[in-house]
Enzyme design. Structure first.
Site, PDB file in Angstrom:
ATOM      1  N   PHE A  28       0.779  -1.289  -0.062  1.00  0.00           N
ATOM      2  CA  PHE A  28       0.063   0.059  -0.003  1.00  0.00           C
ATOM      3  C   PHE A  28       0.759   1.349   0.032  1.00  0.00           C
ATOM      4  O   PHE A  28       1.820   1.248   0.675  1.00  0.00           O
ATOM      5  CB  PHE A  28      -0.912  -0.100   1.436  1.00  0.00           C
ATOM      6  N   ASP A  29       0.430   2.148  -0.896  1.00  0.00           N
ATOM      7  CA  ASP A  29       0.962   3.734  -0.798  1.00  0.00           C
ATOM      8  C   ASP A  29       0.310   4.017   0.591  1.00  0.00           C
ATOM      9  O   ASP A  29      -0.872   3.605   1.157  1.00  0.00           O
ATOM     10  CB  ASP A  29       0.413   4.148  -1.824  1.00  0.00           C
ATOM     11  N   LEU A  30       0.841   5.106   1.104  1.00  0.00           N
ATOM     12  CA  LEU A  30       0.309   5.881   2.331  1.00  0.00           C
ATOM     13  C   LEU A  30      -0.603   7.116   1.981  1.00  0.00           C
ATOM     14  O   LEU A  30      -1.620   7.130   2.249  1.00  0.00           O
ATOM     15  CB  LEU A  30       1.498   6.335   3.291  1.00  0.00           C
TER      16      LEU A  30
END
Length: 212
Positions: free
Chosen positions: A9-11
């Site tokens: 996941f990206d943040l």
């Protein structure tokens, strides 16, 4: 869809909405150069890509110096002007309960990313949190993804998917030979994500849950 065992996941724009904190921090930095931006949405383009490159591209200032000005505000205040998207914690819990390995891969400095996860009590849902270095290295998303996979001992790339809201997440995934999903509840458009070659598009957090 494939059965993915490793979910990256990206943040910013994917797990949390950092709009207020990032734009306040960018505005603080730009004021050092005598630049005032009246329409705060003009600064949303800073959310996602490496900061120093954005300062250079959009305003023609020294990127690394601008980042230092940015961090004057961000370190103590901007980092906490942030919210978790609705449904994210339930999604992370579901992925963990189903045995998925959940990894964070962000161009944000790793020290800040880990503090954000800690602040929102999300750190225990992530097997590993990979991010950039404070000196401006390891900011390219492809490099961050490669670093995350190496640190976690992931070798079967067919079982990995990268989820993010900007083209950099999709391009970074392609460079590493893994699938990708773009999310539309963040800061990227459908056109941006599809043009970058996203394998899947999710409109909502609930859609991500159904896909994964």
């Amino acid at each position: 869809m494939k059965n993915y065992n490793v979910i990256l996941f990206d943040l910013d724009g994917t797990i949390t909405d950092p709009g207020i904190g990032i734009t306040n921090s960018v505005a603080h930095a730009l004021k050092k150069y005598g630049i005032t931006v009246e329409d705060r949405t003009e600064l949303y383009k800073f959310i996602g890509p490496p900061l120093h490159k954005s300062f250079e591209e959009f305003y023609g200032v020294d990127g690394m110096q601008a980042v230092e000005y940015y961090r004057e505000y961000y370190r103590d205040k901007g980092i906490y002007e942030n919210t978790v998207y609705a449904g994210i914690e339930d999604m992370l819990k579901r992925l963990n309960d189903s045995g998925k390995k959940v990894i964070l891969a962000t161009s944000k400095p790793e020290v800040f990313a880990k503090e954000i996860l800690r602040y929102f009590s999300l750190e225990n849902y992530f097997f590993y949190a990979a991010g950039a270095n404070l000196d401006g290295t390891l900011t390219d998303k492809a490099e961050v993804i490669a670093y995350a996979l190496a640190e976690c001992g992931v070798t079967d790339k067919s079982a990995v998917i990268m989820i993010g809201d900007r083209e950099h997440d999709i391009v970074g995934a392609k460079k590493n030979g893994i699938d990708s999903m773009g999310v539309l509840y963040g800061y990227g458009s459908r056109e941006e994500l599809e043009s970058a070659g996203a394998d899947y598009i999710a409109d909502t957090v609930e859609d991500v849950c159904r896909f994964c």
